[in-house]
Design a protein around this motif. Structure first.
Motif, PDB file in Angstrom:
ATOM      1  N   SER A  45       0.840  -1.199   0.000  1.00  0.00           N
ATOM      2  CA  SER A  45       0.000   0.000   0.000  1.00  0.00           C
ATOM      3  C   SER A  45       0.875   1.248   0.000  1.00  0.00           C
ATOM      4  O   SER A  45       1.795   1.377   0.797  1.00  0.00           O
ATOM      5  CB  SER A  45      -0.897  -0.012   1.238  1.00  0.00           C
ATOM      6  N   GLY A  46       0.590   2.164  -0.925  1.00  0.00           N
ATOM      7  CA  GLY A  46       1.320   3.413  -1.007  1.00  0.00           C
ATOM      8  C   GLY A  46       2.582   3.375  -1.851  1.00  0.00           C
ATOM      9  O   GLY A  46       3.187   4.414  -2.091  1.00  0.00           O
ATOM     10  N   GLU A  47       2.996   2.209  -2.321  1.00  0.00           N
ATOM     11  CA  GLU A  47       4.225   2.130  -3.113  1.00  0.00           C
ATOM     12  C   GLU A  47       3.977   2.204  -4.612  1.00  0.00           C
ATOM     13  O   GLU A  47       4.920   2.165  -5.387  1.00  0.00           O
ATOM     14  CB  GLU A  47       5.017   0.871  -2.757  1.00  0.00           C
ATOM     15  N   PHE A  48       2.743   2.317  -5.016  1.00  0.00           N
ATOM     16  CA  PHE A  48       2.407   2.543  -6.417  1.00  0.00           C
ATOM     17  C   PHE A  48       1.620   3.845  -6.471  1.00  0.00           C
ATOM     18  O   PHE A  48       0.645   4.013  -5.736  1.00  0.00           O
ATOM     19  CB  PHE A  48       1.557   1.387  -6.978  1.00  0.00           C
ATOM     20  N   VAL A  49       2.052   4.743  -7.302  1.00  0.00           N
ATOM     21  CA  VAL A  49       1.369   6.038  -7.415  1.00  0.00           C
ATOM     22  C   VAL A  49       0.170   5.865  -8.339  1.00  0.00           C
ATOM     23  O   VAL A  49       0.323   5.544  -9.515  1.00  0.00           O
ATOM     24  CB  VAL A  49       2.314   7.134  -7.942  1.00  0.00           C
ATOM     25  N   VAL A  50      -1.010   6.046  -7.785  1.00  0.00           N
ATOM     26  CA  VAL A  50      -2.240   5.952  -8.551  1.00  0.00           C
ATOM     27  C   VAL A  50      -2.368   7.227  -9.375  1.00  0.00           C
ATOM     28  O   VAL A  50      -2.249   8.332  -8.838  1.00  0.00           O
ATOM     29  CB  VAL A  50      -3.451   5.761  -7.619  1.00  0.00           C
ATOM     30  N   GLY A  51      -2.580   7.066 -10.683  1.00  0.00           N
ATOM     31  CA  GLY A  51      -2.637   8.214 -11.574  1.00  0.00           C
ATOM     32  C   GLY A  51      -3.992   8.885 -11.620  1.00  0.00           C
ATOM     33  O   GLY A  51      -4.992   8.369 -11.113  1.00  0.00           O
ATOM     34  N   ASP A  52      -4.015  10.049 -12.235  1.00  0.00           N
ATOM     35  CA  ASP A  52      -5.232  10.843 -12.344  1.00  0.00           C
ATOM     36  C   ASP A  52      -6.355  10.126 -13.077  1.00  0.00           C
ATOM     37  O   ASP A  52      -7.517  10.411 -12.839  1.00  0.00           O
ATOM     38  CB  ASP A  52      -4.946  12.177 -13.050  1.00  0.00           C
ATOM     39  N   TYR A  53      -6.024   9.227 -13.991  1.00  0.00           N
ATOM     40  CA  TYR A  53      -7.056   8.548 -14.767  1.00  0.00           C
ATOM     41  C   TYR A  53      -7.373   7.153 -14.233  1.00  0.00           C
ATOM     42  O   TYR A  53      -8.204   6.461 -14.786  1.00  0.00           O
ATOM     43  CB  TYR A  53      -6.655   8.481 -16.238  1.00  0.00           C
ATOM     44  N   ASP A  54      -6.686   6.742 -13.168  1.00  0.00           N
ATOM     45  CA  ASP A  54      -6.979   5.450 -12.560  1.00  0.00           C
ATOM     46  C   ASP A  54      -8.286   5.539 -11.798  1.00  0.00           C
ATOM     47  O   ASP A  54      -8.656   6.590 -11.282  1.00  0.00           O
ATOM     48  CB  ASP A  54      -5.850   5.025 -11.629  1.00  0.00           C
ATOM     49  N   ARG A  55      -8.987   4.425 -11.716  1.00  0.00           N
ATOM     50  CA  ARG A  55     -10.288   4.353 -11.049  1.00  0.00           C
ATOM     51  C   ARG A  55     -10.239   3.298  -9.946  1.00  0.00           C
ATOM     52  O   ARG A  55      -9.696   2.219 -10.145  1.00  0.00           O
ATOM     53  CB  ARG A  55     -11.372   3.934 -12.039  1.00  0.00           C
TER      54      ARG A  55
END
Length: 131
Positions: A45-55
């Motif tokens: 958790s927290g080690e992948f940056v969720v992008g603006d277009y991710d849902r």
């Protein structure tokens, strides 16, 4: 009726529990990248940056499951079913060393399920950076 957009098999929830016990909370991301294919990636958790277009599609094993925007557009009429098969996962995915890997299966929503989703579902969640 409750129609989840993403579910997990017993084998998948068991592996998730193992990974959480070993690494702490995790998260999943389903992208359309060339290397992932139909395999969701599992990260601490927290080690992948969720992008603006991710849902945010939902949760499996109590852990968040994200999908890229373009993949959501393609898969929105299907329920994703996360399973486990023998083999090595993606090179950055936490399950790699276990000899098992997550695999995404899918099925089309029935007409009744789709009608329920359209009537009851809030828009699929955006990435936390938009909150």
């Amino acid at each position: 009726m409750n129609v989840p957009r993403v579910t997990a098999t017993e084998a998948a929830t068991s592996l998730i529990a193992e990974l959480v016990a070993r690494h702490g909370p995790v998260m999943f991301h389903q992208s359309g990248g060339c290397c992932d294919g139909s395999a969701p990636m599992c990260y601490p958790s927290g080690e992948f940056v969720v992008g603006d277009y991710d849902r945010l599609l939902g949760e499996i094993g109590g852990m968040p499951f994200y999908i890229s925007g373009p993949q959501f557009e393609y898969w929105q009429h299907t329920q994703l079913i996360i399973d486990v098969v023998p083999g090595r996962g993606g090179m950055f995915s936490l399950e790699g060393p276990t000899g098992r890997r997550f695999l995404t299966r899918s099925r089309l929503f029935t007409d009744e399920e789709w009608a329920w989703l359209e009537a009851h579902e809030a828009p699929v969640g955006r990435a936390p950076s938009e909150a």
